[in-house]
Design an enzyme around this catalytic site. Structure first.
Site, PDB file in Angstrom:
ATOM      1  CB  CYS A 142      56.826  64.064  16.654  1.00 48.83           C
ATOM      2  SG  CYS A 142      55.064  64.117  16.337  1.00 48.83           S
ATOM      3  CG  HIS A 277      57.722  61.015  19.004  1.00 50.25           C
ATOM      4  ND1 HIS A 277      57.018  61.783  19.896  1.00 50.25           N
ATOM      5  CD2 HIS A 277      56.896  60.787  17.939  1.00 50.25           C
ATOM      6  CE1 HIS A 277      55.814  62.026  19.389  1.00 50.25           C
ATOM      7  NE2 HIS A 277      55.719  61.430  18.210  1.00 50.25           N
ATOM      8  CG  ASN A 308      52.067  61.316  19.456  1.00 46.05           C
ATOM      9  OD1 ASN A 308      52.701  62.362  19.624  1.00 46.05           O
ATOM     10  ND2 ASN A 308      52.143  60.622  18.342  1.00 46.05           N
TER      11      ASN A 308
END
Ligand code: UT7
Length: 352
Positions: A142, A277, A308
């Protein structure tokens, strides 16, 4: 006699080595670099929380409250990481006013390209007409996109490339166990891309980055490919110790973001956007609070409709904010990516 001859021979050899070394030309890069453009791709298929709850014991209400996710996108079965990257990349290249042949570096941040080798980046470079650009994939989960921004900035200023395409792309639906209650609802698919090139003034500040491999196992593929081959392990989907990651993100990442601001000479109130993020809406809220971010600073909340998407989440959120006018072109944005490794990277950029 022998000794004298040997000394003078070695002196003349070392002289000639120094003379040859002195001829080496150092690359000369641009004085500054900036993000020139952004492109994005959201797969067509919207997957609601109700659909997710067909395979796990959960509810739309729980998922919204605990993660902020309302829906996510899943790519089609035959749609690959490189297919998605290509659509986002073409938009970014066109918006930069360039063509593929101008691009001399391609960095693809992903953990879901399903080939150990060759890279998605080499194929992407070929597809967008950037051959023979230097091309490589980055495995920083990520935080991959922010790692790519840091490397591209260094490449442009160091003189090893003039225009670098940085893509964050994931097809996490391929690596999610839809019956795993701790991960099935969280991940989504998509691609975001930027072009980084030379600039007259600073456009990307210092990167604060790092890793903590002691926590290697808190987000990881369930099995290695060797286990799959030799021990009949099942499909190596991702597993996550959610609470440990949550605590690390909330308590360790806000100080990193603060250091990034300090190193960049920027105050929270100078920001035109905060684009962390998109891991969990509660993590984003906690970071804003710890950073003392004024309410006037717009915060990316793309997670609600995108879920996500790991390496893709920051450029996707950036694209959405610029598109809906919630963040201004030319404004300062604080980026921070964090995830499996554990790894993290953060920088302040000027929005394209
Ligand atoms: O992108 C890379 C980085 N990743 C992240 O940053 C993700 C970080 N972690 C998280 O976002 C959160 O940990 C999750 C959203 C994954 C989970 O939220 P949580 O608040 O940490 O849940 P939890 O694991 O502490 O579980 C709380 C309760 C438990 O029930 P009890 O023991 O309180 O009765 C769980 O059994 O919620 C239960 N639970 C669920 N309930 C309904 C756990 N998963 C679910 C579920 N649906 N899917």
């Amino acid at each position: 006699m022998t000794t004298t001859t040997s000394t003078s021979a070695s002196t003349s050899t070392s002289d000639s080595i120094s003379a040859s070394a002195g001829k080496l030309i150092q690359p000369q890069g641009a004085q500054h670099a900036r993000i020139l453009s952004v492109g994005a791709y959201w797969p067509e298929r919207v997957v609601t929380n109700d659909e997710i709850c067909q395979t796990i014991d959960s509810s739309d209400e729980w998922i919204r409250q605990r993660s902020g996710i309302v829906s996510r996108r899943w790519a089609a079965k035959d749609e690959s990481v490189t297919d998605m990257a290509e659509i986002a990349a073409r938009e970014a290249i066109e918006r930069a006013g360039l063509t593929g042949s101008d691009i001399d570096g391609v960095l693809v941040a992903t953990v879901t390209h399903p080939y150990q080798t060759p890279s998605s980046a080499a194929l992407l470079a070929h597809r967008v007409g950037a051959t023979p650009a230097a091309a490589m994939d980055l495995s920083a989960a990520c935080a991959g996109f922010c790692h790519g921004v840091a490397l591209a900035e260094n490449m442009v200023r160091g003189g090893s490339a003039r225009y670098v395409l940085v893509v964050g792309v994931e097809k996490l639906s391929d690596f999610t166990d839809v019956t795993d209650r701790s991960t099935a609802f969280i991940f989504g698919d998509g691609a975001g891309a930027v072009v980084i090139g030379p600039s007259d003034s600073p456009g990307i500040g210092p990167t604060m980055w790092g890793s903590d491999g002691a926590a290697w196992d808190v987000i990881q593929q369930k099995h290695s490919w060797i286990d799959v081959r030799d021990h009949e392990a099942d499909w190596p989907a991702l597993r996550m110790a959610g609470q440990s990651v949550f605590r690390w993100a909330v308590w360790q990442m806000a100080p990193v973001a603060r250091k990034t601001l300090e190193a960049s000479g920027i105050e929270p109130q100078d920001l035109a956007a905060f684009i962390p993020h998109q891991a969990n809406a509660r993590i984003i809220d906690a970071m804003c609070k710890q950073l003392g971010l004024p309410e006037s600073v717009p915060v990316a909340r793309d997670i609600a409709e995108t879920g996500n998407t790991s390496a893709a989440s920051i450029p996707l959120a950036m694209h959405r904010m610029l598109g809906d006018g919630s963040a201004p072109s030319g404004g300062l944005a604080l980026l921070i990516g964090f995830g499996a490794g554990l790894v993290y990277a953060s920088q302040v950029v000027i929005l394209p």
